[in-house]
Scaffold this active site. Structure first.
Site, short mmCIF file in Angstrom:
data_model
loop_
_atom_site.label_atom_id
_atom_site.label_comp_id
_atom_site.label_asym_id
_atom_site.label_seq_id
_atom_site.Cartn_x
_atom_site.Cartn_y
_atom_site.Cartn_z
N LYS A 198 38.73 3.49 27.02
CA LYS A 198 39.06 4.57 27.96
C LYS A 198 39.47 5.84 27.20
O LYS A 198 39.02 6.93 27.53
CB LYS A 198 40.21 4.16 28.89
CG LYS A 198 39.94 2.98 29.77
CD LYS A 198 41.12 2.67 30.67
CE LYS A 198 42.38 2.25 29.96
NZ LYS A 198 42.26 0.99 29.19
N ARG B 144 45.81 2.69 38.26
CA ARG B 144 45.66 1.33 37.74
C ARG B 144 45.85 0.29 38.84
O ARG B 144 45.86 -0.91 38.54
CB ARG B 144 46.72 1.09 36.66
CG ARG B 144 46.15 1.11 35.25
CD ARG B 144 47.31 1.06 34.27
NE ARG B 144 46.93 0.49 33.01
CZ ARG B 144 46.65 1.23 31.92
NH1 ARG B 144 46.66 2.53 31.96
NH2 ARG B 144 46.36 0.64 30.80
N ARG C 70 43.30 -1.97 16.30
CA ARG C 70 43.51 -0.54 16.63
C ARG C 70 44.68 0.05 15.84
O ARG C 70 45.76 -0.53 15.77
CB ARG C 70 43.80 -0.39 18.14
CG ARG C 70 44.27 1.01 18.52
CD ARG C 70 44.11 1.32 19.97
NE ARG C 70 45.04 0.61 20.84
CZ ARG C 70 45.04 0.73 22.16
NH1 ARG C 70 44.15 1.49 22.77
NH2 ARG C 70 45.90 0.05 22.88
N ARG D 40 50.21 0.29 17.57
CA ARG D 40 51.09 0.45 18.73
C ARG D 40 51.94 -0.80 18.89
O ARG D 40 51.47 -1.92 18.66
CB ARG D 40 50.23 0.67 19.99
CG ARG D 40 50.06 2.14 20.31
CD ARG D 40 49.04 2.37 21.36
NE ARG D 40 49.25 1.59 22.58
CZ ARG D 40 48.51 1.73 23.67
NH1 ARG D 40 47.53 2.61 23.70
NH2 ARG D 40 48.73 0.98 24.74
N ARG E 54 48.66 -7.80 29.26
CA ARG E 54 48.05 -6.58 29.82
C ARG E 54 46.69 -6.88 30.41
O ARG E 54 46.30 -6.31 31.43
CB ARG E 54 47.98 -5.50 28.74
CG ARG E 54 49.34 -4.83 28.50
CD ARG E 54 49.50 -4.30 27.09
NE ARG E 54 48.50 -3.32 26.73
CZ ARG E 54 48.08 -3.10 25.48
NH1 ARG E 54 48.56 -3.82 24.48
NH2 ARG E 54 47.20 -2.18 25.24
P1 ADP Z 1 41.68 1.93 25.63
O1 ADP Z 1 42.13 3.36 25.79
O2 ADP Z 1 40.79 1.48 26.76
O3 ADP Z 1 42.80 0.98 25.38
P2 ADP Z 1 40.65 2.79 23.00
O4 ADP Z 1 39.75 3.96 23.24
O5 ADP Z 1 42.00 3.05 22.46
O6 ADP Z 1 40.75 1.89 24.35
O7 ADP Z 1 39.88 1.77 22.04
C1 ADP Z 1 40.50 0.54 21.62
C2 ADP Z 1 40.08 0.23 20.17
O8 ADP Z 1 38.70 -0.10 20.12
C3 ADP Z 1 40.26 1.38 19.18
O9 ADP Z 1 40.62 0.84 17.94
C4 ADP Z 1 38.87 2.03 19.12
O10 ADP Z 1 38.64 2.65 17.86
C5 ADP Z 1 37.96 0.82 19.32
N1 ADP Z 1 36.74 1.12 20.09
C6 ADP Z 1 36.60 1.96 21.15
N2 ADP Z 1 35.34 1.93 21.64
C7 ADP Z 1 34.67 1.04 20.87
C8 ADP Z 1 33.31 0.54 20.87
N3 ADP Z 1 32.41 0.99 21.77
N4 ADP Z 1 32.96 -0.37 19.95
C9 ADP Z 1 33.87 -0.82 19.04
N5 ADP Z 1 35.16 -0.41 18.98
C10 ADP Z 1 35.56 0.51 19.88
P1 ADP Z 2 45.88 0.34 27.38
O1 ADP Z 2 44.82 0.72 28.34
O2 ADP Z 2 45.41 0.13 25.99
O3 ADP Z 2 46.71 -0.80 27.89
P2 ADP Z 2 47.50 2.80 27.86
O4 ADP Z 2 47.85 3.65 26.70
O5 ADP Z 2 46.55 3.32 28.88
O6 ADP Z 2 46.98 1.47 27.19
O7 ADP Z 2 48.82 2.34 28.61
C1 ADP Z 2 49.93 1.83 27.91
C2 ADP Z 2 50.99 1.32 28.87
O8 ADP Z 2 51.47 2.40 29.69
C3 ADP Z 2 50.53 0.26 29.86
O9 ADP Z 2 50.59 -1.05 29.31
C4 ADP Z 2 51.58 0.44 30.98
O10 ADP Z 2 52.83 -0.12 30.62
C5 ADP Z 2 51.75 1.93 31.01
N1 ADP Z 2 50.80 2.59 31.94
C6 ADP Z 2 49.77 3.42 31.62
N2 ADP Z 2 49.14 3.85 32.71
C7 ADP Z 2 49.78 3.28 33.78
C8 ADP Z 2 49.60 3.33 35.20
N3 ADP Z 2 48.62 4.04 35.75
N4 ADP Z 2 50.44 2.61 35.96
C9 ADP Z 2 51.44 1.90 35.43
N5 ADP Z 2 51.66 1.80 34.11
C10 ADP Z 2 50.85 2.49 33.29
#
Ligand code: ADP
Ligand code: ADP
Ligand code: ZN
Length: 219
Positions: A18, A93, A127, A160, A171
């Site tokens: 994302k 979410r 990551r 993180r 999660r």
């Molecule tokens: P999210 O915001 O959904 O948690 P991130 O954009 O932070 O996801 O990506 C999670 C991890 O996966 C990061 O380490 C990123 O560099 C890696 N990543 C993102 N997209 C891809 C992909 N298409 N293929 C392989 N690794 C990816």
């Molecule tokens: P990821 O998609 O990798 O889990 P994010 O950086 O988007 O990570 O979110 C990190 C944390 O922030 C989530 O695990 C949750 O605790 C909180 N969070 C983010 N967005 C929301 C949302 N829309 N509603 C509730 N909690 C949220």
């Protein structure tokens, strides 16, 4: 005719890309990228009263309660010119948040990134993120040029706190239970784009661009 402005949301399991794709999309359309995860982490780092409240939930890998989340997002949206467009990443979410958002602004693209749990876990375990500019890397898939150092700003790369095996599992469970119902919510509104998030980063982006173009959005 005036150019159609992108008012997009990104949703998918943790690790689906994302943040990565949301940033690419926002850059391409020249609109702000708003990530609730980033907003929350900044609040927590600033040790504000609200940050202390948020910390409990984020560190437990739980969703922040809707009332608080909606307030933080609405506050951010109020400061923006929504007519110019935006990419919202990680919000809504759950269906309650989506209903709240729908009262504030109408979304015209909902990007669903599909990634299997095993791949999400693999990505999150590797990551790392820059402490200064928040640029995201992956230890093997998109490594920084110099290990431990941000290629953009030279900042330190760290994991993180919530990217531990246990919290990743939790999660993912929360995603399936709370967030996946958004698929039918946005399908009914006719704005759902389902994307195969398991391709390499440029191919995922290409699929998003092709499908947004079909809906009439030109970058
Ligand atoms: P999210 O915001 O959904 O948690 P991130 O954009 O932070 O996801 O990506 C999670 C991890 O996966 C990061 O380490 C990123 O560099 C890696 N990543 C993102 N997209 C891809 C992909 N298409 N293929 C392989 N690794 C990816
Ligand atoms: P990821 O998609 O990798 O889990 P994010 O950086 O988007 O990570 O979110 C990190 C944390 O922030 C989530 O695990 C949750 O605790 C909180 N969070 C983010 N967005 C929301 C949302 N829309 N509603 C509730 N909690 C949220
Ligand atoms: Zn950096």
């Amino acid at each position: 005719m005036a150019k159609k402005r992108l008012r997009a949301i990104m949703f998918g399991p943790p690790g689906s890309g994302k943040g990565t794709q949301g940033q690419l999309l926002a850059d391409r359309f020249d609109v702000p990228h708003v990530s609730t995860g980033e907003l929350f982490r900044a609040e927590i780092a600033g040790k504000s009263a609200q940050g202390k409240m948020l910390k409990k939930y984020v560190e437990a890998g739980a969703l922040v309660p809707d009332e608080l989340t909606n307030a933080v997002v609405t506050n951010q949206l109020k400061r923006m010119d929504l007519r110019k467009g935006f990419v919202l990443d990680g919000y809504p979410r759950n269906v309650e948040q989506a209903t709240h958002l729908n009262r504030v602004v109408k979304i015209n693209i909902a990007v669903q990134l599909r990634v299997a749990d095993v791949e999400a876990v693999r990505r999150l375990v590797g990551r790392v993120q820059c402490v200064d500019c928040e640029q995201v890397y992956h230890k093997t898939d998109s490594p920084p040029i110099k290990p431990g150092m941000c290629a953009l700003c030279g900042g330190n790369l760290i994991k993180r706190n919530d990217d531990t095996k246990n919290l990743i599992r939790k999660r993912l469970e929360t995603f399936h239970f709370m967030t996946e119902p958004l698929v039918s919510y946005y399908r009914q509104k006719g704005v759902l784009l389902t994307i195969n998030g398991e391709q390499a980063i440029p191919y995922v982006f290409e699929e998003i661009m092709k499908k947004t173009a079909k809906l009439g959005f030109k970058s």
